[in-house]
Design a protein around this motif. Sequence first.
Motif, PDB file in Angstrom:
ATOM      1  N   LEU A  18       0.849  -1.187   0.000  1.00  0.00           N
ATOM      2  CA  LEU A  18       0.000   0.000   0.000  1.00  0.00           C
ATOM      3  C   LEU A  18       0.878   1.228   0.000  1.00  0.00           C
ATOM      4  O   LEU A  18       2.026   1.179   0.472  1.00  0.00           O
ATOM      5  CB  LEU A  18      -0.897   0.042   1.244  1.00  0.00           C
ATOM      6  N   ARG A  19       0.323   2.312  -0.504  1.00  0.00           N
ATOM      7  CA  ARG A  19       1.003   3.594  -0.444  1.00  0.00           C
ATOM      8  C   ARG A  19       0.076   4.604   0.223  1.00  0.00           C
ATOM      9  O   ARG A  19      -1.013   4.873  -0.288  1.00  0.00           O
ATOM     10  CB  ARG A  19       1.394   4.080  -1.836  1.00  0.00           C
ATOM     11  N   LEU A  20       0.524   5.138   1.341  1.00  0.00           N
ATOM     12  CA  LEU A  20      -0.223   6.185   2.027  1.00  0.00           C
ATOM     13  C   LEU A  20       0.331   7.546   1.644  1.00  0.00           C
ATOM     14  O   LEU A  20       1.545   7.692   1.438  1.00  0.00           O
ATOM     15  CB  LEU A  20      -0.122   6.012   3.545  1.00  0.00           C
ATOM     16  N   SER A  21      -0.559   8.516   1.566  1.00  0.00           N
ATOM     17  CA  SER A  21      -0.143   9.882   1.255  1.00  0.00           C
ATOM     18  C   SER A  21      -0.690  10.841   2.305  1.00  0.00           C
ATOM     19  O   SER A  21      -1.762  10.612   2.866  1.00  0.00           O
ATOM     20  CB  SER A  21      -0.662  10.294  -0.117  1.00  0.00           C
ATOM     21  N   CYS A  22       0.060  11.889   2.539  1.00  0.00           N
ATOM     22  CA  CYS A  22      -0.344  12.951   3.466  1.00  0.00           C
ATOM     23  C   CYS A  22      -0.160  14.279   2.757  1.00  0.00           C
ATOM     24  O   CYS A  22       0.969  14.627   2.381  1.00  0.00           O
ATOM     25  CB  CYS A  22       0.494  12.895   4.736  1.00  0.00           C
ATOM     26  N   ALA A  23      -1.252  14.996   2.564  1.00  0.00           N
ATOM     27  CA  ALA A  23      -1.203  16.305   1.932  1.00  0.00           C
ATOM     28  C   ALA A  23      -1.282  17.371   3.019  1.00  0.00           C
ATOM     29  O   ALA A  23      -2.222  17.386   3.819  1.00  0.00           O
ATOM     30  CB  ALA A  23      -2.354  16.462   0.949  1.00  0.00           C
ATOM     31  N   ALA A  24      -0.284  18.240   3.052  1.00  0.00           N
ATOM     32  CA  ALA A  24      -0.207  19.271   4.088  1.00  0.00           C
ATOM     33  C   ALA A  24      -0.623  20.623   3.531  1.00  0.00           C
ATOM     34  O   ALA A  24      -0.285  20.972   2.391  1.00  0.00           O
ATOM     35  CB  ALA A  24       1.213  19.357   4.636  1.00  0.00           C
ATOM     36  N   SER A  25      -1.350  21.367   4.364  1.00  0.00           N
ATOM     37  CA  SER A  25      -1.763  22.727   4.006  1.00  0.00           C
ATOM     38  C   SER A  25      -1.379  23.676   5.130  1.00  0.00           C
ATOM     39  O   SER A  25      -1.377  23.304   6.295  1.00  0.00           O
ATOM     40  CB  SER A  25      -3.280  22.796   3.790  1.00  0.00           C
ATOM     41  N   ASN A  26      -1.074  24.906   4.734  1.00  0.00           N
ATOM     42  CA  ASN A  26      -0.767  25.998   5.670  1.00  0.00           C
ATOM     43  C   ASN A  26       0.551  25.819   6.410  1.00  0.00           C
ATOM     44  O   ASN A  26       0.774  26.475   7.443  1.00  0.00           O
ATOM     45  CB  ASN A  26      -1.918  26.188   6.658  1.00  0.00           C
ATOM     46  N   ILE A  27       1.384  24.919   5.921  1.00  0.00           N
ATOM     47  CA  ILE A  27       2.761  24.797   6.394  1.00  0.00           C
ATOM     48  C   ILE A  27       3.649  24.501   5.198  1.00  0.00           C
ATOM     49  O   ILE A  27       3.152  24.048   4.154  1.00  0.00           O
ATOM     50  CB  ILE A  27       2.974  23.688   7.461  1.00  0.00           C
ATOM     51  N   ASP A  28       4.922  24.709   5.377  1.00  0.00           N
ATOM     52  CA  ASP A  28       5.917  24.331   4.382  1.00  0.00           C
ATOM     53  C   ASP A  28       6.655  23.139   4.961  1.00  0.00           C
ATOM     54  O   ASP A  28       7.470  23.290   5.886  1.00  0.00           O
ATOM     55  CB  ASP A  28       6.877  25.488   4.126  1.00  0.00           C
ATOM     56  N   ILE A  29       6.360  21.940   4.446  1.00  0.00           N
ATOM     57  CA  ILE A  29       6.911  20.728   5.065  1.00  0.00           C
ATOM     58  C   ILE A  29       8.431  20.677   4.981  1.00  0.00           C
ATOM     59  O   ILE A  29       9.062  19.910   5.705  1.00  0.00           O
ATOM     60  CB  ILE A  29       6.307  19.443   4.468  1.00  0.00           C
ATOM     61  N   SER A  30       9.037  21.485   4.121  1.00  0.00           N
ATOM     62  CA  SER A  30      10.495  21.470   4.022  1.00  0.00           C
ATOM     63  C   SER A  30      11.150  21.955   5.308  1.00  0.00           C
ATOM     64  O   SER A  30      12.331  21.709   5.530  1.00  0.00           O
ATOM     65  CB  SER A  30      10.964  22.314   2.836  1.00  0.00           C
ATOM     66  N   ALA A  31      10.380  22.618   6.159  1.00  0.00           N
ATOM     67  CA  ALA A  31      10.906  23.125   7.427  1.00  0.00           C
ATOM     68  C   ALA A  31      10.485  22.271   8.615  1.00  0.00           C
ATOM     69  O   ALA A  31      10.756  22.633   9.767  1.00  0.00           O
ATOM     70  CB  ALA A  31      10.452  24.558   7.639  1.00  0.00           C
ATOM     71  N   TYR A  32       9.835  21.143   8.349  1.00  0.00           N
ATOM     72  CA  TYR A  32       9.296  20.295   9.405  1.00  0.00           C
ATOM     73  C   TYR A  32       9.920  18.903   9.366  1.00  0.00           C
ATOM     74  O   TYR A  32      10.372  18.438   8.321  1.00  0.00           O
ATOM     75  CB  TYR A  32       7.788  20.125   9.235  1.00  0.00           C
ATOM     76  N   THR A  33       9.879  18.237  10.507  1.00  0.00           N
ATOM     77  CA  THR A  33      10.069  16.799  10.529  1.00  0.00           C
ATOM     78  C   THR A  33       8.691  16.173  10.376  1.00  0.00           C
ATOM     79  O   THR A  33       7.797  16.415  11.192  1.00  0.00           O
ATOM     80  CB  THR A  33      10.718  16.323  11.840  1.00  0.00           C
ATOM     81  N   MET A  34       8.527  15.417   9.310  1.00  0.00           N
ATOM     82  CA  MET A  34       7.244  14.779   9.019  1.00  0.00           C
ATOM     83  C   MET A  34       7.319  13.309   9.418  1.00  0.00           C
ATOM     84  O   MET A  34       8.363  12.658   9.278  1.00  0.00           O
ATOM     85  CB  MET A  34       6.914  14.904   7.545  1.00  0.00           C
ATOM     86  N   GLY A  35       6.196  12.798   9.891  1.00  0.00           N
ATOM     87  CA  GLY A  35       6.230  11.418  10.334  1.00  0.00           C
ATOM     88  C   GLY A  35       4.921  10.693  10.114  1.00  0.00           C
ATOM     89  O   GLY A  35       3.864  11.300   9.913  1.00  0.00           O
ATOM     90  N   TRP A  36       5.033   9.381  10.117  1.00  0.00           N
ATOM     91  CA  TRP A  36       3.876   8.490  10.117  1.00  0.00           C
ATOM     92  C   TRP A  36       3.888   7.722  11.440  1.00  0.00           C
ATOM     93  O   TRP A  36       4.920   7.173  11.839  1.00  0.00           O
ATOM     94  CB  TRP A  36       3.928   7.519   8.949  1.00  0.00           C
ATOM     95  N   TYR A  37       2.741   7.700  12.066  1.00  0.00           N
ATOM     96  CA  TYR A  37       2.545   6.962  13.305  1.00  0.00           C
ATOM     97  C   TYR A  37       1.343   6.041  13.103  1.00  0.00           C
ATOM     98  O   TYR A  37       0.550   6.252  12.188  1.00  0.00           O
ATOM     99  CB  TYR A  37       2.283   7.924  14.468  1.00  0.00           C
ATOM    100  N   ARG A  38       1.220   5.060  13.964  1.00  0.00           N
ATOM    101  CA  ARG A  38       0.060   4.175  13.855  1.00  0.00           C
ATOM    102  C   ARG A  38      -0.439   3.794  15.239  1.00  0.00           C
ATOM    103  O   ARG A  38       0.324   3.787  16.223  1.00  0.00           O
ATOM    104  CB  ARG A  38       0.391   2.925  13.053  1.00  0.00           C
ATOM    105  N   GLN A  39      -1.707   3.462  15.288  1.00  0.00           N
ATOM    106  CA  GLN A  39      -2.311   3.027  16.534  1.00  0.00           C
ATOM    107  C   GLN A  39      -3.247   1.862  16.251  1.00  0.00           C
ATOM    108  O   GLN A  39      -4.222   2.009  15.510  1.00  0.00           O
ATOM    109  CB  GLN A  39      -3.073   4.165  17.211  1.00  0.00           C
ATOM    110  N   ALA A  40      -2.915   0.729  16.830  1.00  0.00           N
ATOM    111  CA  ALA A  40      -3.752  -0.456  16.709  1.00  0.00           C
ATOM    112  C   ALA A  40      -4.734  -0.492  17.877  1.00  0.00           C
ATOM    113  O   ALA A  40      -4.482   0.115  18.925  1.00  0.00           O
ATOM    114  CB  ALA A  40      -2.874  -1.708  16.709  1.00  0.00           C
ATOM    115  N   PRO A  41      -5.839  -1.204  17.728  1.00  0.00           N
ATOM    116  CA  PRO A  41      -6.831  -1.276  18.815  1.00  0.00           C
ATOM    117  C   PRO A  41      -6.203  -1.762  20.116  1.00  0.00           C
ATOM    118  O   PRO A  41      -5.486  -2.767  20.140  1.00  0.00           O
ATOM    119  CB  PRO A  41      -7.854  -2.285  18.282  1.00  0.00           C
ATOM    120  N   GLY A  42      -6.449  -1.020  21.189  1.00  0.00           N
ATOM    121  CA  GLY A  42      -5.942  -1.407  22.492  1.00  0.00           C
ATOM    122  C   GLY A  42      -4.473  -1.131  22.724  1.00  0.00           C
ATOM    123  O   GLY A  42      -3.924  -1.517  23.762  1.00  0.00           O
ATOM    124  N   LYS A  43      -3.831  -0.475  21.767  1.00  0.00           N
ATOM    125  CA  LYS A  43      -2.400  -0.186  21.894  1.00  0.00           C
ATOM    126  C   LYS A  43      -2.147   1.310  21.818  1.00  0.00           C
ATOM    127  O   LYS A  43      -2.976   2.078  21.335  1.00  0.00           O
ATOM    128  CB  LYS A  43      -1.610  -0.912  20.804  1.00  0.00           C
TER     129      LYS A  43
END
Length: 116
Positions: A18-43
């Motif tokens: 799978l490929r997930l995408s994140c579209a950002a608005s009102n920020i310039d991601i070049s100045a940020y640390t961007m990340g993917w996090y996940r949360q499973a049920p009960g965790k």
Amino acid sequence: QVQLVESGGDLVQPGGSLRLSCAASNIDISAYTMGWYRQAPGKQREMVAIITQYSNTDYADAVKGRFTISKDNAKNTVSLHMNSLKPEDTAVYYCHAQPRYGLGDWGQGTQVTVSS
């Protein structure tokens, strides 16, 4: 106001991709640390992958060699390419934008389900 909109979550069989995408608005991601996090049920929510403003990356041990994070500063998007998916990868995946100082922002999440 920062907006992060995730997409690409789906039901996929074990071993699939799978490929997930994140579209950002009102920020310039070049100045940020961007990340993917996940949360499973009960965790608790956990870090999956991050990419710094300098394009340095880091991954959770559980996904190393299977997932790849990338970003397109021109399009202001961050992607997570997920290969060899396992049932234990099932979770809601969240995009996160962390500025150099202060609190970060979260997207609303996208569901990934790995099941036969």
